[in-house]
Enzyme design. Structure first.
Site, PDB file in Angstrom:
ATOM      1  CE1 TYR A 274      -3.690   2.539   1.096  1.00 49.37           C
ATOM      2  CE2 TYR A 274      -2.077   3.229   2.746  1.00 49.37           C
ATOM      3  CZ  TYR A 274      -3.261   3.447   2.061  1.00 49.37           C
ATOM      4  OH  TYR A 274      -4.015   4.557   2.350  1.00 49.37           O
TER       5      TYR A 274
ATOM      6  CE  LYS B 144      -3.418   5.366  -0.822  1.00 48.29           C
ATOM      7  NZ  LYS B 144      -4.571   6.021  -1.481  1.00 48.29           N
TER       8      LYS B 144
END
Length: 265
Positions: free
Chosen positions: A159, A163
């Site tokens: 994740y 990002k």
């Protein structure tokens, strides 16, 4: 409800909008006059969000959309253009976040691939599908939702990498599409009280001490930043990452606390 109507007549698509930050963004833009397509992989929840907005006299529709599937993305964009007459703003909220394994080397490839595919490549798909319409509108704007995980270690390797990729994609896309009148920016939230934290109130309470402003974020905090970047108030802003994190990345609270305790001892 917002007092201004900066998005009167705008057509807007928000991904991952069934709940949390996405739902708050849909609400904020609709309150400011936009016609909003609430998209999500959870159609019943997306419909609940859109229905709640319509019950308040706001313009909202719901549509199932899986940002991991190009056909689904293209269908959502086409639906918005047909329903609203234009697509002026795209807000990319959809993301996938798989918990880390205790040992880094035990992390499975499929979890890594999914987090990157939904969070980073999904945003890429949505931007590709929306861009011709955003350019045609004459006031097109993309706002991506990033995370402080891109800036510091807050866990969740895949994740966080996705990002971080959004920071770069925002910057490079902004440069490529500026001549077509489209702006591309990113909001970088800190910890936000969403359903992902359901049943973890003790953790959220403990985090308050780490935030210089004394609290974790609320979805409306992020929606306000998105509304600014999507509006003409930010007409000369593109390629930027706006950190909305209560100061957590500005100050190492744990370090300061430790050093002050040492001085006071």
């Amino acid at each position: 409800m917002a007092d201004t109507k900066r998005f009167e007549g705008y057509g807007v698509v928000v991904t991952g909008a069934a709940r949390g930050i996405g739902a708050a963004v849909a609400r904020r833009l609709a309150e400011e006059g936009a016609r909003v397509l609430v998209t999500d992989v959870d159609p019943p929840e997306a419909e609940k969000t859109a229905t709640a907005l319509r019950e308040q006299g706001l313009a909202a529709e719901a549509l199932a959309c899986d940002v991991g599937d190009l056909a689904s993305v293209e269908a959502a964009v086409a639906h918005a253009v047909h329903a609203f007459g234009s697509l002026d703003v795209l807000v990319n909220c959809a993301a996938s976040c798989t918990p880390d394994t205790p040992l880094f080397e035990d992390g499975p490839d499929d979890a890594w691939a999914r987090d990157l595919d939904i969070t980073l490549t999904g945003t890429y798909r949505c931007c590709r599908a929306a861009l011709p319409h955003l350019a045609a509108s004459g006031r097109g704007a993309v706002v991506n939702i990033g995370s402080v995980n891109a800036l510091q270690d807050f866990g969740n390797h895949a994740y966080s990498a996705a990002k971080a990729g959004l920071v770069s994609l925002t910057r490079t896309m902004a440069a490529h599409v500026a001549a077509r009148g489209v702006r591309v920016n990113l909001v970088v939230p800190g910890t936000v009280r969403t359903s992902a934290w359901e049943g973890r109130d003790d953790e959220l309470e403990a985090m308050r001490a780490l935030y210089p402003l004394g609290r974790v974020g609320e979805p409306a905090d992020i929606a306000a930043a998105v509304a600014f970047l999507a509006s003409r108030d930010a007409a000369w802003v593109t390629g930027t990452s706006l950190t909305v994190d209560g100061g957590v990345t500005a100050v190492n609270t744990g370090f300061l606390t430790a050093t002050r305790q040492n001085r006071d001892a």
